[in-house]
Design an enzyme around this catalytic site. Structure first.
Site, mmCIF file in Angstrom:
data_model
loop_
_atom_site.group_PDB
_atom_site.id
_atom_site.type_symbol
_atom_site.label_atom_id
_atom_site.label_comp_id
_atom_site.label_asym_id
_atom_site.label_seq_id
_atom_site.Cartn_x
_atom_site.Cartn_y
_atom_site.Cartn_z
ATOM 1 N N THR A 1 10.187 -13.250 -4.251
ATOM 2 C CA THR A 1 10.733 -12.362 -5.274
ATOM 3 C C THR A 1 9.825 -11.144 -5.412
ATOM 4 O O THR A 1 8.608 -11.277 -5.493
ATOM 5 C CB THR A 1 10.849 -13.108 -6.619
ATOM 6 O OG1 THR A 1 11.683 -14.248 -6.416
ATOM 7 C CG2 THR A 1 11.440 -12.220 -7.700
ATOM 8 N N CYS B 1 -15.996 -5.713 1.156
ATOM 9 C CA CYS B 1 -15.899 -6.979 1.887
ATOM 10 C C CYS B 1 -17.222 -7.341 2.545
ATOM 11 O O CYS B 1 -17.512 -8.504 2.737
ATOM 12 C CB CYS B 1 -14.810 -6.897 2.946
ATOM 13 S SG CYS B 1 -13.485 -5.797 2.508
#
Ligand SMILES: *Cc1c(COP(=O)(O)O)cnc(C)c1O
Length: 394
Positions: free
Chosen positions: A237, A324
């Protein structure tokens, strides 16, 4: 003073985007796949966002797929192009050593499956040589994937020229444009781009939402399986509040792009000029062909992490490279790729600003960085050894 200077990691969500998101959550809460009126209202908002997003990069709305962010879009683009190539026995991919890990790790995975990957070296200025790309392309090359602008050193790549070569050779061209979209003008047709990824939270939209642009002749492989959302290419969705928030932020960014860049360049260059006066410092990446808001320096003889913490204590929030890599002791793969030695690459500082910053703030950053670098060098055995050696060499 408090200065957030880590916009390449993520940006503050704009008031307009937040307002649009709250409005969707309050009033347009239906599922776009539902046939009733509330569902259809949601579907309308979804398709309007798709049109707005498409327009900002000169694409057709049928070529826009909403994803969970830049990483997912990169994964899907690269895997799809690789699989498409493999059908015709083309199992070679060209990329560079300065890509984001979302690209590099995906390429790694494909290598283990039998694809061959050529990672191009990048010269010291951080800009890939078009000639190198041209020479790397072979008969069996399925894909060229090269980022639009680097997330650490901000360098802008010759995308239009690379795209033209790929077009001529019939190779699919993907670009990770996460740092570029909303910051510099992009037109997928003028730039000869077949696939492009970007992410909402890098231009004052929300996190967790992004876009994959892919031409209709490229069959997409699903990364998420399930329902038939996004024309069957991305199940789940739709995150409608985030999609609408991203579209609003992007529309704002694109309609003010020149003006914003002009302001940012003025701030950026003031910062570069100021930091350059620190001895044994180096700007990373080309001085001109870089993102309007990106500054990245190396200060020899210090640890980037200590510098960050001390700057944070003085109200300046920056980064030592990509979010990161921070937390690990490995120096940035980008700085190593442009030839910075291991021990020097540790002392890097990335400051990524936006147009709401001021010249006074830039001066404050320079002043504080000078003090902190001097302090850290004062207690650094590495620096002491360097100075001794320099004196002997003299
Ligand atoms: C931030 C970033 C990504 C990852 O985007 P997410 O939306 O955080 O997944 C990919 N590539 C580049 C160049 C980035 O700067």
């Amino acid at each position: 003073m408090f200065i957030y200077a880590d916009n390449a990691a993520t940006t503050k969500t704009s008031e307009a985007a937040i307002k649009a998101m709250v409005d969707i959550m309050n009033n347009v809460y239906g599922n776009p796949s539902s046939l009733h009126t509330t569902g259809q209202k949601a579907k309308e908002a979804l398709e309007k966002a798709r049109l707005d997003v498409a327009k900002c990069i000169g694409a057709n709305f049928k070529e826009i797929y909403f994803t969970s962010g830049g990483s997912e879009a990169d994964n899907q683009a690269i895997i799809s192009a690789a699989r498409f190539g493999a059908r015709k026995n083309k199992k070679h991919i060209v990329s560079t050593k300065i890509e984001h890990h979302a690209v590099l790790h995906t390429l790694n995975k494909l290598e283990k499956e039998g694809f061959e990957v050529t990672l191009l070296d990048v010269p010291e200025n951080g800009i890939v040589k078009v000639e190198d790309v041209k020479n790397a392309i072979r008969e069996d090359t399925a894909l060229v994937t090269i980022m639009y602008a680097n997330n650490e050193i901000g360098t802008i790549q010759p995308i239009k020229e690379i795209g033209a070569i790929c077009k001529e050779k019939g190779v699919i061209f993907h670009t990770d444009a996460v740092q570029a979209v909303g910051h510099i003008n992009i037109d997928v047709n003028e730039d000869n781009i077949d696939m492009l990824s970007f992410s909402g939270h890098k231009f004052h939209g929300p996190e967790g939402v992004g876009v994959l642009f892919a031409r209709q002749n490229i069959p997409l492989v699903n990364v998420i399986e399930g329902g038939a959302q996004e024309r069957g290419k991305r199940a789940g969705t739709e995150n409608l509040p985030a999609i609408v928030g991203m579209a609003v932020a992007l529309k704002d960014a694109c309609s003010n792009i020149e003006e914003t860049a002009k302001k940012e360049i003025q701030l950026r260059d003031r910062l570069i000029e100021g930091l350059s006066t620190i001895s044994h410092s180096m700007l990373n990446g080309d001085k001109e062909k870089r993102l309007p808001g990106n500054v990245n320096f190396i200060f020899e003889g210090i640890e980037g992490e200590s510098l960050l913490l001390l700057l944070d204590a003085r109200g300046i929030e920056a980064s030592s490279g990509s979010a990161c890599t921070s937390g690990s002791l490995d120096p940035s793969h980008v700085l190593l790729a442009i030839g910075r030695p291991h021990e020097v690459a540790h002392g890097s500082l990335r400051l990524t600003i936006n147009s709401e910053n001021t010249l006074e703030e830039m001066d404050y950053i320079v002043e504080q960085t000078k003090e902190v670098v001097e302090y850290l060098r004062g207690i650094s055995p590495v620096w002491e050894a360097m100075m001794k050696k320099e004196n002997v060499d003299k």
